[in-house]
Design a protein around this motif. Structure first.
Motif, PDB file in Angstrom:
ATOM      1  N   HIS A 200       0.870  -1.181   0.000  1.00 34.49           N
ATOM      2  CA  HIS A 200       0.000   0.000   0.000  1.00 34.49           C
ATOM      3  C   HIS A 200       0.906   1.230   0.000  1.00 34.49           C
ATOM      4  O   HIS A 200       2.071   1.134   0.367  1.00 34.49           O
ATOM      5  N   SER A 201       0.361   2.344  -0.377  1.00 34.73           N
ATOM      6  CA  SER A 201       1.067   3.609  -0.214  1.00 34.73           C
ATOM      7  C   SER A 201       0.483   4.234   1.044  1.00 34.73           C
ATOM      8  O   SER A 201      -0.738   4.202   1.228  1.00 34.73           O
ATOM      9  N   ILE A 202       1.337   4.749   1.903  1.00 31.19           N
ATOM     10  CA  ILE A 202       0.853   5.183   3.220  1.00 31.19           C
ATOM     11  C   ILE A 202       1.418   6.556   3.584  1.00 31.19           C
ATOM     12  O   ILE A 202       2.622   6.779   3.500  1.00 31.19           O
ATOM     13  N   VAL A 203       0.528   7.438   3.986  1.00 31.96           N
ATOM     14  CA  VAL A 203       0.949   8.734   4.527  1.00 31.96           C
ATOM     15  C   VAL A 203       0.650   8.692   6.019  1.00 31.96           C
ATOM     16  O   VAL A 203      -0.493   8.430   6.419  1.00 31.96           O
ATOM     17  N   VAL A 204       1.646   8.921   6.839  1.00 32.14           N
ATOM     18  CA  VAL A 204       1.449   8.942   8.288  1.00 32.14           C
ATOM     19  C   VAL A 204       1.823  10.326   8.812  1.00 32.14           C
ATOM     20  O   VAL A 204       2.921  10.812   8.567  1.00 32.14           O
ATOM     21  N   ILE A 205       0.883  10.931   9.509  1.00 32.00           N
ATOM     22  CA  ILE A 205       1.178  12.198  10.178  1.00 32.00           C
ATOM     23  C   ILE A 205       1.501  11.861  11.623  1.00 32.00           C
ATOM     24  O   ILE A 205       0.752  11.109  12.263  1.00 32.00           O
ATOM     25  N   GLU A 206       2.612  12.349  12.125  1.00 34.38           N
ATOM     26  CA  GLU A 206       2.954  11.970  13.495  1.00 34.38           C
ATOM     27  C   GLU A 206       3.813  13.012  14.195  1.00 34.38           C
ATOM     28  O   GLU A 206       4.567  13.743  13.564  1.00 34.38           O
ATOM     29  N   HIS A 207       3.672  13.058  15.508  1.00 30.38           N
ATOM     30  CA  HIS A 207       4.450  13.979  16.343  1.00 30.38           C
ATOM     31  C   HIS A 207       5.544  13.241  17.099  1.00 30.38           C
ATOM     32  O   HIS A 207       6.607  13.777  17.347  1.00 30.38           O
ATOM     33  N   ASP A 208       5.221  12.013  17.506  1.00 34.01           N
ATOM     34  CA  ASP A 208       6.093  11.234  18.387  1.00 34.01           C
ATOM     35  C   ASP A 208       7.372  10.856  17.633  1.00 34.01           C
ATOM     36  O   ASP A 208       7.362  10.005  16.746  1.00 34.01           O
ATOM     37  N   MET A 209       8.488  11.494  17.989  1.00 36.14           N
ATOM     38  CA  MET A 209       9.713  11.317  17.205  1.00 36.14           C
ATOM     39  C   MET A 209      10.331   9.931  17.366  1.00 36.14           C
ATOM     40  O   MET A 209      11.026   9.461  16.470  1.00 36.14           O
ATOM     41  N   THR A 210      10.069   9.248  18.485  1.00 41.53           N
ATOM     42  CA  THR A 210      10.572   7.874  18.620  1.00 41.53           C
ATOM     43  C   THR A 210       9.874   7.005  17.581  1.00 41.53           C
ATOM     44  O   THR A 210      10.499   6.196  16.878  1.00 41.53           O
ATOM     45  N   PHE A 211       8.580   7.214  17.463  1.00 39.95           N
ATOM     46  CA  PHE A 211       7.782   6.477  16.480  1.00 39.95           C
ATOM     47  C   PHE A 211       8.211   6.846  15.058  1.00 39.95           C
ATOM     48  O   PHE A 211       8.375   5.991  14.198  1.00 39.95           O
ATOM     49  N   VAL A 212       8.430   8.140  14.825  1.00 40.85           N
ATOM     50  CA  VAL A 212       8.854   8.598  13.496  1.00 40.85           C
ATOM     51  C   VAL A 212      10.173   7.922  13.126  1.00 40.85           C
ATOM     52  O   VAL A 212      10.345   7.403  12.024  1.00 40.85           O
ATOM     53  N   ARG A 213      11.106   7.860  14.084  1.00 38.97           N
ATOM     54  CA  ARG A 213      12.389   7.198  13.826  1.00 38.97           C
ATOM     55  C   ARG A 213      12.196   5.727  13.481  1.00 38.97           C
ATOM     56  O   ARG A 213      12.907   5.171  12.657  1.00 38.97           O
ATOM     57  N   GLN A 214      11.245   5.085  14.154  1.00 40.96           N
ATOM     58  CA  GLN A 214      10.999   3.653  13.904  1.00 40.96           C
ATOM     59  C   GLN A 214      10.530   3.399  12.470  1.00 40.96           C
ATOM     60  O   GLN A 214      10.957   2.446  11.835  1.00 40.96           O
TER      61      GLN A 214
END
Ligand code: ADP
Ligand code: MG
Length: 255
Positions: A200-214
């Motif tokens: 799938h193509s996925i756009v994720v909006i996120e604030h949590d930088m630990t999660f973003v790094r993952q």
């Protein structure tokens, strides 16, 4: 204009003003098919509005928004855009709390009829296999007969992602999935999104930088309704303009 590549999603010079306030300003954004893209940016940067523009909830004042080869999304209604295979997950999960996990996925299956019609018909073996497969993907295979209302906050979010998969969404738009989740749920959500990458193509909006790094491959930083910077986690975190926006540092050289 970088034509010649196959973009699943393309926004070009998109503008949107709300009562004189420019929420989206000359926004240009390209995404490859199968890509997992993370969008970050301070509150009010226009991230949710960008999703509203893609899904047809809001119409742009000007600019192009195209899906796949050349489907102009600005001309389509919100339901027509959903039917094309663009699925959105809002911050608050919207599942049928009085139905089981299994039924929630069943009701979302492509081609399903109304709640009433579906629940009084039989599940075909093909549908059952598909539902079981989706439940495994979202780690809810042990919860098929649990009422959705009894799931934890994180599990409800996974169920909702499963419902988007059942709708056959090609492009998944996921707004702040980690909000309100425990660290363990957040990590599992990251694994789920990574497992969907490519299919799938996925756009994720996120604030949590630990999660973003993952989960991050390529990150787009939005600020004042436009792209401030794009790149890897390290590129973005080392970008002085990004540091300035987040930490209020004094403006120096541009990257
Ligand atoms: P983000 O998701 O990045 O925090 P939003 O896209 O929600 O930012 O909002 C961007 C700006 O646009 C905010 O200032 C917000 O108040 C404004 N905005 C968004 N939607 C509307 C709307 N429907 N009517 C008026 N203003 C809006
Ligand atoms: Mg938002």
């Amino acid at each position: 204009m970088p034509r010649g590549r196959e973009f699943i999603l393309m926004l070009e010079e998109v503008n949107k003003t709300f009562e004189g306030f420019k929420a989206i300003s000359n926004l240009t954004f390209y995404m490859d098919e199968g890509e997992l893209r993370v969008i970050i940016g301070p509150n009010g940067a226009g991230k949710s509005t960008m999703l509203d523009l893609i899904t047809g909830r809001t119409k742009p004042d000007s600019g192009r928004i195209e899906f796949g080869l050349d489907t102009d999304l600005t001309k389509l209604s919100e339901p027509a855009i959903t039917r094309l295979g663009i699925g959105r997950k809002f911050q608050t999960p919207s599942v049928y709390i009085d139905h089981t996990v299994f039924e929630n996925i069943w009701l979302s299956l492509e081609g399903s009829r109304s709640v009433w019609q579906t629940l009084f018909s039989r599940v075909t073996p093909e549908q059952r296999a598909r539902i079981d497969d989706i439940l495994k993907t979202v780690s809810l295979d042990g919860k098929a007969h649990t009422l959705a209302g009894a799931l934890s906050h994180g599990q409800k979010q996974w169920l909702e992602i499963g419902m988007l998969l059942a709708q056959n969404a090609k492009l998944l738009l996921v707004d702040e999935p980690a909000a309100g989740m425990t660290d363990e749920e957040t990590h599992k959500t990251g694994e789920l999104l990574l497992s969907l990458e490519g299919k799938h193509s996925i756009v994720v909006i996120e604030h949590d930088m630990t999660f973003v790094r993952q989960i991050a491959r390529r990150i787009t930083v939005l600020h004042q309704g436009t792209v401030l910077c794009e790149g890897s986690v390290d590129q973005v975190q080392n970008d002085e303009r990004v540091q300035e926006v987040y930490l209020g540092r004094k403006r120096r050289e541009k990257c």
